[in-house]
Design a protein around this motif. Structure first.
Motif, PDB file in Angstrom:
ATOM      1  N   THR A 471      14.291  -8.592   4.842  1.00 22.34           N
ATOM      2  CA  THR A 471      13.674  -8.891   3.548  1.00 22.34           C
ATOM      3  C   THR A 471      12.741  -7.771   3.125  1.00 22.34           C
ATOM      4  OG1 THR A 471      13.778 -11.252   4.102  1.00 22.34           O
ATOM      5  CG2 THR A 471      12.366 -10.618   2.263  1.00 22.34           C
ATOM      6  N   HIS A 472      11.899  -7.316   4.032  1.00 26.40           N
ATOM      7  CA  HIS A 472      10.991  -6.216   3.702  1.00 26.40           C
ATOM      8  C   HIS A 472      11.766  -4.966   3.298  1.00 26.40           C
ATOM      9  CE1 HIS A 472       7.820  -8.295   6.399  1.00 26.40           C
ATOM     10  NE2 HIS A 472       7.547  -8.539   5.136  1.00 26.40           N
ATOM     11  N   ALA A 473      12.840  -4.672   4.023  1.00 25.78           N
ATOM     12  CA  ALA A 473      13.591  -3.445   3.760  1.00 25.78           C
ATOM     13  C   ALA A 473      14.344  -3.511   2.430  1.00 25.78           C
ATOM     14  CB  ALA A 473      14.565  -3.173   4.909  1.00 25.78           C
ATOM     15  N   LEU A 474      15.022  -4.632   2.161  1.00 22.66           N
ATOM     16  CA  LEU A 474      15.845  -4.721   0.949  1.00 22.66           C
ATOM     17  C   LEU A 474      15.006  -4.670  -0.318  1.00 22.66           C
ATOM     18  CD1 LEU A 474      18.633  -7.338   1.795  1.00 22.66           C
ATOM     19  CD2 LEU A 474      18.610  -4.872   2.119  1.00 22.66           C
ATOM     20  N   TRP A 475      13.778  -5.148  -0.252  1.00 23.66           N
ATOM     21  CA  TRP A 475      12.896  -5.111  -1.432  1.00 23.66           C
ATOM     22  C   TRP A 475      11.780  -4.075  -1.250  1.00 23.66           C
ATOM     23  CZ3 TRP A 475      15.522  -9.532  -0.135  1.00 23.66           C
ATOM     24  CH2 TRP A 475      16.205 -10.183  -1.173  1.00 23.66           C
ATOM     25  N   VAL A 476      11.919  -3.198  -0.274  1.00 27.17           N
ATOM     26  CA  VAL A 476      10.938  -2.162   0.090  1.00 27.17           C
ATOM     27  C   VAL A 476       9.507  -2.695   0.017  1.00 27.17           C
ATOM     28  CG1 VAL A 476      12.417  -0.186  -0.423  1.00 27.17           C
ATOM     29  CG2 VAL A 476      10.995  -1.130  -2.250  1.00 27.17           C
ATOM     30  N   GLY A 477       9.339  -3.941   0.451  1.00 26.75           N
ATOM     31  CA  GLY A 477       8.009  -4.540   0.552  1.00 26.75           C
ATOM     32  C   GLY A 477       7.331  -4.824  -0.776  1.00 26.75           C
ATOM     33  N   ASN A 478       8.070  -4.713  -1.883  1.00 22.69           N
ATOM     34  CA  ASN A 478       7.435  -4.871  -3.204  1.00 22.69           C
ATOM     35  C   ASN A 478       7.657  -6.285  -3.739  1.00 22.69           C
ATOM     36  OD1 ASN A 478       6.037  -4.202  -5.520  1.00 22.69           O
ATOM     37  ND2 ASN A 478       7.843  -3.390  -6.552  1.00 22.69           N
ATOM     38  N   PHE A 479       6.759  -7.182  -3.398  1.00 21.23           N
ATOM     39  CA  PHE A 479       6.842  -8.585  -3.816  1.00 21.23           C
ATOM     40  C   PHE A 479       5.694  -8.907  -4.768  1.00 21.23           C
ATOM     41  CE2 PHE A 479       8.288  -8.146   0.628  1.00 21.23           C
ATOM     42  CZ  PHE A 479       9.639  -8.415   0.430  1.00 21.23           C
ATOM     43  N   GLY A 480       5.954  -9.831  -5.685  1.00 21.67           N
ATOM     44  CA  GLY A 480       4.939 -10.175  -6.672  1.00 21.67           C
ATOM     45  C   GLY A 480       3.644 -10.636  -6.052  1.00 21.67           C
ATOM     46  N   ASP A 481       3.728 -11.349  -4.918  1.00 26.93           N
ATOM     47  CA  ASP A 481       2.520 -11.849  -4.259  1.00 26.93           C
ATOM     48  C   ASP A 481       1.929 -10.827  -3.285  1.00 26.93           C
ATOM     49  OD1 ASP A 481       4.866 -12.219  -2.853  1.00 26.93           O
ATOM     50  OD2 ASP A 481       4.313 -14.147  -1.998  1.00 26.93           O
ATOM     51  N   ARG A 482       2.443  -9.614  -3.299  1.00 22.07           N
ATOM     52  CA  ARG A 482       1.844  -8.532  -2.532  1.00 22.07           C
ATOM     53  C   ARG A 482       0.713  -7.875  -3.331  1.00 22.07           C
ATOM     54  NH1 ARG A 482       4.502  -2.660  -1.416  1.00 22.07           N
ATOM     55  NH2 ARG A 482       3.093  -1.940   0.184  1.00 22.07           N
ATOM     56  N   TRP A 483       0.664  -8.184  -4.623  1.00 24.20           N
ATOM     57  CA  TRP A 483      -0.351  -7.624  -5.501  1.00 24.20           C
ATOM     58  C   TRP A 483      -1.465  -8.647  -5.706  1.00 24.20           C
ATOM     59  CZ3 TRP A 483       0.590  -2.618  -7.179  1.00 24.20           C
ATOM     60  CH2 TRP A 483       1.881  -2.138  -6.974  1.00 24.20           C
ATOM     61  N   TYR A 484      -2.655  -8.141  -5.997  1.00 18.60           N
ATOM     62  CA  TYR A 484      -3.770  -9.046  -6.267  1.00 18.60           C
ATOM     63  C   TYR A 484      -4.468  -8.626  -7.552  1.00 18.60           C
ATOM     64  CZ  TYR A 484      -7.888 -11.924  -5.706  1.00 18.60           C
ATOM     65  OH  TYR A 484      -8.870 -12.857  -5.911  1.00 18.60           O
ATOM     66  N   PRO A 485      -4.426  -9.471  -8.602  1.00 16.84           N
ATOM     67  CA  PRO A 485      -3.734 -10.764  -8.621  1.00 16.84           C
ATOM     68  C   PRO A 485      -2.219 -10.585  -8.638  1.00 16.84           C
ATOM     69  CG  PRO A 485      -4.591 -10.232 -10.790  1.00 16.84           C
ATOM     70  CD  PRO A 485      -5.114  -9.173  -9.883  1.00 16.84           C
ATOM     71  N   PRO A 486      -1.463 -11.639  -8.283  1.00 15.46           N
ATOM     72  CA  PRO A 486      -0.004 -11.533  -8.242  1.00 15.46           C
ATOM     73  C   PRO A 486       0.573 -11.116  -9.592  1.00 15.46           C
ATOM     74  CG  PRO A 486      -0.733 -13.550  -7.193  1.00 15.46           C
ATOM     75  CD  PRO A 486      -1.936 -12.971  -7.872  1.00 15.46           C
TER      76      PRO A 486
END
Length: 682
Positions: A471-486
């Motif tokens: 999962t981390h690799a396919l989305w290169v760790g860029n998830f909406g909830d990785r940002w603050y605020p999401p």
């Protein structure tokens, strides 16, 4: 010649003939001077008449003018117009100018009936045959478009129901405000319905509305490189015009941002129509987005990848005025230099000025017959970089480390630390950018299926950890909830993990979960990140995603001041097999190696890095979230034991960053046993 097709070469010769014909009418410009044209008033049926004269830019007494942004188009069959030329001694001379049909149409549509209209248009106002003047005027582009009272982006005469498209843009763009840095959408007023700012709510367009919008944004103007700077510099007073209908540029940007990110429903579109519409929306969104954010030189190749220009040197010169202030460098345009010289010179200048190597993220090793003969550490801006950006921020302690040792036209010597060697390429993602959803599901399923054959569990990882790594690799760790605020326009981690499970566990491509809007968004993002990339595993068992050209034996190095691991291919070795020189293969995402683990050690699995979206083009660190308790930690828990270890070895008097900063950090860490090295990049 190798960059032009035969047809392009014929057009280029015709254009040069036209430019030479216009050049005969010019007198030299003095410092800070530009040429302006007055469009003399007339009815639509009247012939065009212009007045051409010199003006000094930026003085209180300088004439007010508007700047025209348009597509030059074909130089064939030019239109001859009468131009009243004001000579240096203020005498007048009537000349006959041949101009392109696109420019003639723009001037006719901009002409007033009763008063003159003052315009700056590059084809007439710059002597394109005088390389010295051309270079000086390119340097003045920032001031020309910034000081213009208005920038008019002219798409052409009214056609294909373009008025209906303008109505759609006004309706949607007039309801919202958009923070283009963070991607957060808010209502323009309290009367706006909440669904307009919810990026998960569907947006319905009638087929006529969608077709008219498609026909508008597929205009060649959106593909042209120079317009990115032109509309960007004048966006505060910019307008988009087709025929005699206009929409404010800021309204257009807001509307396209919303349309492109909301789940869009258009009745009656077939698959081909839908794909073409989405492609054009993406192109228009990129133009709009970076007119607001401006360009970062460290990611320029991706930001202009779909833009076109006839001269590959203009892929640098054409954006210089639109670089962010933090990325500005002094670089004099010189059209007598080759493309290779210019790309190498500007890369060296950037590295030397900022003492940073983030520019390596744009390098990608390609077959030699497809690229210019550049050092591998110099980006080839003339070619398309298909892969999407990997967002990463290293702990602040890495800012203390040295970056460039030496640099010349061939060799870049850079400090770094090894973080792995590619053991095996698991599978290459082989799918075109414009693939449909079913093809994307098939390709991702195949990618994961091939990876599954490699018995990754033999490396001691649990099944759950392997799924997380995928999962981390396919989305290169860029998830909406990785940002603050999401951020709402990126897929969230749990949804992406569920997609991976579904792809591995189901036989049917029609599984309902994969057809949900959140899943479609996540699948689309995975397609973007995997395009032109390959899944690989390192000798120590870490799963990663790298350039399609990556191969077994490539080394992975964390080059200091470059925030992501770079795949490096040994190009020469000692008799003992040790690499002495490397070629840059490209940036990688390496699971559990994106946070400086090569130096600081593993981060506990329950901690995830948070990024600050307020400066999304260069993300800032917002700390870590403890996924067990959902609490935020601002400090990296690894720093204290790292410094304590240096104290134990007698290399620091006490465990403080300040004490380390006062020492030769590279030498201290080498003495502490860390495998730091200097990479010779060629």
């Amino acid at each position: 010649m190798d960059l032009l097709t035969r047809q392009d070469h014929h057009v280029d010769q015709t254009l040069q003939s036209l430019q030479m014909a216009i050049a005969n009418h010019f007198s030299p410009l003095r410092d800070h001077e530009i040429r302006l044209i007055d469009i003399k008033p007339g009815k639509p049926s009247d012939s065009l008449c212009l007045r051409l004269y010199h003006a000094t830019l930026g003085r209180p007494t300088s004439p007010h003018f508007e700047a025209l942004s348009y597509v030059w188009g074909s130089p064939a069959e030019p239109i001859k117009i009468v131009v009243e030329v004001v000579l240096p001694d203020s005498t007048l001379r009537n000349d006959e100018f041949p101009i392109g049909r696109n420019l003639a149409a723009a001037l006719q549509h901009l002409r007033y009936v009763d008063v003159p209209r003052t315009i700056w248009a590059d084809a007439i106002c710059i002597n394109q045959e005088d390389y010295d003047e051309r270079a000086k005027q390119v340097l003045m582009m920032h001031d020309i478009y910034h000081l213009a009272r208005k920038v008019v982006a002219f798409l052409g005469p009214e056609q294909d129901d373009s008025d209906a498209a303008f109505e759609v843009l006004e309706r949607i763009g007039g309801k919202v405000e958009v923070d283009f840095s963070s991607g957060i959408v808010t209502p323009l007023s309290s009367s706006v319905e909440p669904e307009w700012v919810d990026m998960k709510q569907q947006l319905h367009l009638e087929k006529r509305e969608a077709v008219s919008l498609y026909n508008l944004i597929r205009q060649e103007w959106f593909e042209r490189l120079w317009i990115r700077q032109e509309i960007g510099l004048g966006e505060h007073e910019g307008v988009l015009q087709c025929g005699r209908k206009q929409v404010q540029w800021r309204v257009f940007c807001k509307a396209i941002f919303v349309i492109f990110r909301k789940p869009l429903v258009v009745d009656g579109f077939d698959v081909a129509e839908w794909q073409n519409f989405q492609r054009c929306l993406g192109q228009a969104d990129t133009v709009a987005l970076y007119s607001k954010r401006r360009f970062r030189f460290s990611n320029l190749r991706r930001q202009i990848r779909t833009s076109k220009c006839s001269d590959p040197r203009d892929r640098i010169y054409g954006i210089m005025g639109q670089l962010r202030e933090s990325d500005q460098i002094t670089f004099m345009p010189d059209y007598t230099k080759s493309v290779v010289e210019i790309y190498t010179d500007v890369t060296k200048k950037y590295i030397q000025h900022f003492n940073m190597l983030e520019i390596l993220n744009q390098c990608e090793l390609r077959p030699s017959n497809l690229s210019l003969k550049l050092p591998s550490w110099v980006p080839d801006w003339s070619s398309n970089l298909l892969s999407s950006q990997v967002h990463a921020v290293l702990p602040a302690i890495f800012d203390l480390l040295p970056t460039v040792a030496t640099i010349d036209d061939r060799l870049l010597r850079a400090h770094g630390i090894p973080c792995g060697t590619v053991s095996q390429v698991l599978h290459k993602y082989e799918l075109q950018e414009d693939a449909n959803p079913t093809e994307i599901i098939q390709a991702l399923k195949k990618l994961l299926s091939e990876a599954e054959k490699m018995s990754l569990h033999e490396n001691g990882e649990t099944r759950e950890h392997i799924l997380e790594a995928y999962t981390h690799a396919l989305w290169v760790g860029n998830f909406g909830d990785r940002w603050y605020p999401p951020v709402p326009h990126e897929p969230f981690y749990d949804n992406c993990l569920s997609i991976v499970r579904s792809l591995l566990n189901c036989d049917s491509l029609e599984q309902p979960f994969l057809q949900e809007e959140n899943s479609k968004r996540g699948l689309g993002r995975a397609h973007d990140t995997c395009t032109n990339r390959a899944l690989f595993i390192t000798e120590d068992g870490h799963i990663g995603l790298g350039p399609a050209s990556i191969s077994a034996g490539d080394e992975l190095g964390l080059i200091f001041s470059c925030s992501k691991p770079i795949a490096l291919r040994p190009s020469s070795k000692t008799p003992h097999g040790e690499a002495t020189e490397y070629k840059v293969v490209g940036e990688c995402y390496l699971d559990r190696r994106m946070l400086g683990e090569a130096l600081l050690g593993e981060l506990p699995r329950y901690l995830s890095r948070l990024l600050n979206p307020d400066n999304v083009t260069k993300p800032g660190n917002w700390g870590f979230i403890d996924t067990r308790t959902n609490t935020i930690l601002l400090e990296d828990p690894r720093i204290e034991p790292f410094l304590a270890g240096l104290v134990e070895k007698g290399l620091l008097p006490d465990p403080s960053i300040e004490k380390l900063e006062k020492r030769e950090v590279f030498d201290v860490l080498v003495k502490a046993g860390y495998p730091l090295k200097i990479y010779n990049l060629v």
